[in-house]
Motif scaffolding. Structure first.
Motif, short mmCIF file in Angstrom:
data_model
loop_
_atom_site.label_atom_id
_atom_site.label_comp_id
_atom_site.label_asym_id
_atom_site.label_seq_id
_atom_site.Cartn_x
_atom_site.Cartn_y
_atom_site.Cartn_z
N LEU A 62 -26.07 -42.70 -53.39
CA LEU A 62 -25.20 -41.55 -53.14
C LEU A 62 -25.61 -40.83 -51.85
CD1 LEU A 62 -24.79 -40.20 -56.79
CD2 LEU A 62 -23.02 -41.29 -55.38
N ALA A 63 -26.92 -40.81 -51.56
CA ALA A 63 -27.39 -40.19 -50.31
C ALA A 63 -26.85 -40.95 -49.10
CB ALA A 63 -28.91 -40.14 -50.28
N LYS A 64 -26.88 -42.29 -49.17
CA LYS A 64 -26.34 -43.10 -48.06
C LYS A 64 -24.84 -42.84 -47.87
CE LYS A 64 -27.55 -47.08 -46.22
NZ LYS A 64 -28.40 -46.69 -45.12
N ILE A 65 -24.15 -42.70 -49.01
CA ILE A 65 -22.71 -42.43 -48.97
C ILE A 65 -22.46 -41.09 -48.27
CG2 ILE A 65 -20.77 -41.80 -50.49
CD1 ILE A 65 -21.80 -44.06 -52.40
N ASN A 66 -23.24 -40.09 -48.61
CA ASN A 66 -23.12 -38.77 -47.95
C ASN A 66 -23.43 -38.87 -46.47
OD1 ASN A 66 -22.28 -36.84 -49.84
ND2 ASN A 66 -24.30 -36.76 -50.77
N GLU A 67 -24.54 -39.54 -46.13
CA GLU A 67 -24.96 -39.66 -44.73
C GLU A 67 -23.89 -40.36 -43.89
OE1 GLU A 67 -28.65 -41.80 -45.05
OE2 GLU A 67 -29.57 -40.12 -46.15
N ALA A 68 -23.14 -41.28 -44.54
CA ALA A 68 -22.10 -42.03 -43.81
C ALA A 68 -20.83 -41.21 -43.65
CB ALA A 68 -21.82 -43.34 -44.51
N GLY A 69 -20.82 -39.98 -44.17
CA GLY A 69 -19.70 -39.09 -43.92
C GLY A 69 -18.57 -39.13 -44.94
N PHE A 70 -18.82 -39.74 -46.10
CA PHE A 70 -17.81 -39.73 -47.15
C PHE A 70 -17.92 -38.42 -47.94
CE2 PHE A 70 -18.43 -44.18 -46.28
CZ PHE A 70 -17.18 -44.74 -46.42
N LYS A 71 -16.76 -37.91 -48.37
CA LYS A 71 -16.75 -36.81 -49.33
C LYS A 71 -16.65 -37.42 -50.72
CE LYS A 71 -14.06 -33.19 -51.34
NZ LYS A 71 -12.68 -32.80 -51.67
N ILE A 72 -17.54 -37.00 -51.62
CA ILE A 72 -17.46 -37.45 -53.02
C ILE A 72 -16.55 -36.47 -53.75
CG2 ILE A 72 -18.75 -37.85 -55.15
CD1 ILE A 72 -21.22 -38.49 -53.35
N SER A 73 -15.35 -36.94 -54.15
CA SER A 73 -14.38 -36.01 -54.74
C SER A 73 -14.27 -36.17 -56.25
CB SER A 73 -13.02 -36.17 -54.08
OG SER A 73 -12.53 -37.47 -54.26
N ALA A 74 -14.96 -37.16 -56.84
CA ALA A 74 -15.06 -37.32 -58.30
C ALA A 74 -16.30 -38.16 -58.57
CB ALA A 74 -13.82 -38.00 -58.85
N LEU A 75 -16.97 -37.89 -59.70
CA LEU A 75 -18.25 -38.57 -59.98
C LEU A 75 -18.55 -38.55 -61.47
CD1 LEU A 75 -20.89 -39.73 -58.60
CD2 LEU A 75 -21.78 -37.40 -58.69
N LYS A 76 -18.92 -39.71 -62.05
CA LYS A 76 -19.37 -39.71 -63.45
C LYS A 76 -20.32 -40.88 -63.75
CE LYS A 76 -15.20 -40.00 -65.36
NZ LYS A 76 -14.03 -40.25 -66.24
N LEU A 77 -21.22 -40.61 -64.72
CA LEU A 77 -22.11 -41.64 -65.27
C LEU A 77 -21.53 -42.02 -66.63
CD1 LEU A 77 -25.00 -43.04 -65.11
CD2 LEU A 77 -25.84 -41.07 -66.39
N MET A 78 -21.33 -43.32 -66.86
CA MET A 78 -20.68 -43.75 -68.11
C MET A 78 -21.03 -45.21 -68.39
SD MET A 78 -16.79 -44.43 -66.78
CE MET A 78 -16.28 -45.21 -68.30
N LYS A 79 -20.67 -45.67 -69.59
CA LYS A 79 -20.82 -47.09 -69.91
C LYS A 79 -19.44 -47.64 -70.22
CE LYS A 79 -23.53 -50.32 -72.57
NZ LYS A 79 -24.36 -50.53 -73.75
N LEU A 80 -19.07 -48.73 -69.54
CA LEU A 80 -17.77 -49.36 -69.77
C LEU A 80 -17.76 -50.13 -71.08
CD1 LEU A 80 -17.09 -50.88 -66.22
CD2 LEU A 80 -15.79 -49.02 -67.28
N SER A 81 -16.66 -50.08 -71.81
CA SER A 81 -16.48 -50.96 -72.97
C SER A 81 -16.07 -52.34 -72.45
CB SER A 81 -15.39 -50.42 -73.89
OG SER A 81 -14.13 -50.53 -73.24
#
Ligand code: ATP
Ligand code: MG
Length: 139
Positions: A24-43
Motif C-alpha cells: 500500500l505504501a508503494k501504491i501511495n508513493e506511485a501517486g494513486f489515491k486509495i478510494s476504497a479498501l477492505k481486508l476480507m476472505k473470499l468464498s
C-alpha cells in the motif's frame, strides 16, 4: 474521482507475509489515491465468479483454491490512466520475469502467488470495483 480507476487485490501469500502495508505504501508513493479498501476472505463461489474469465485455463481450480486460502486486501485505486499505470507498477505476471523494483518483483513468491491482482481494462475495473464495494464504501 481522480482520473480512472483500477481494482487491486493483495493476494493471500502477500497478506500472510505482512506485505500489505509495504505494498500500500508503494501504491501511495506511485501517486494513486486509495478510494476504497477492505481486508476480507473470499468464498469459493466469490473467487469462482471473480476469475470466471479464466475458467477454461488449466490453472483455474488451483487459482480459486489459492485465492480462498487466506485473507486478501481489496482496493480501488484512482489515477490518470490507472489500469495501465498500475500494471506498470506491478510488473509481469510471473515474478521471475517482473521488472526490477515492481511489486511482483519485490513481493511475489511464484506465478500463482504473485502478490497482487490488477484490472486489465477500464471496463473490467468497473465490474471488479462493483464486485467488492458498495457506494457507501467508496470515498
Ligand atoms: P491478475 O489478473 O491477477 O492481475 P495477470 O493479468 O497478470 O494477473 P492473468 O493471465 O489474468 O494474469 O492470470 C490471472 C492470475 O492467474 C495470475 O495473476 C496468477 O495468479 C494466475 N496464473 C496465471 N498464469 C498462471 C500459470 N501459468 N500457472 C499458475 N497460475 C497462473
Ligand atoms: Mg488478469
Amino acid at each position: 474521482m481522480i482520473g480512472n480507476k483500477t481494482l487491486t487485490m493483495i493476494k493471500p501469500t502477500a497478506v500472510e507475509k505482512g506485505f500489505a502495508g509495504p505494498i500500500l505504501a508503494k501504491i501511495n508513493e506511485a501517486g494513486f489515491k486509495i478510494s476504497a479498501l477492505k481486508l476480507m476472505k473470499l468464498s469459493k463461489e466469490q473467487a469462482e465468479k471473480f476469475y470466471e474469465v479464466h475458467k477454461d485455463r488449466p490453472f483455474y481450480n488451483d487459482l480459486v483454491g489459492f485465492m480462498t486460502s487466506g485473507a486478501i486486501v481489496a482496493a480501488i485505486l484512482e489515477k490518470e490512466n490507472a489500469v495501465e499505470a498500475y500494471r506498470q507498477l506491478i510488473g509481469a505476471t510471473n515474478p521471475d520475469q517482473a521488472e526490477k523494483g515492481t511489486v511482483r518483483d519485490l513481493f511475489g513468491t511464484n506465478i500463482q502467488a504473485n502478490a497482487v491482482h490488477g484490472s486489465d481494462s477500464n471496463e473490467n475495473a468497473e465490474i471488479e470495483a462493483d464486485f467488492f464495494f458498495s457506494k457507501l464504501e467508496r470515498f
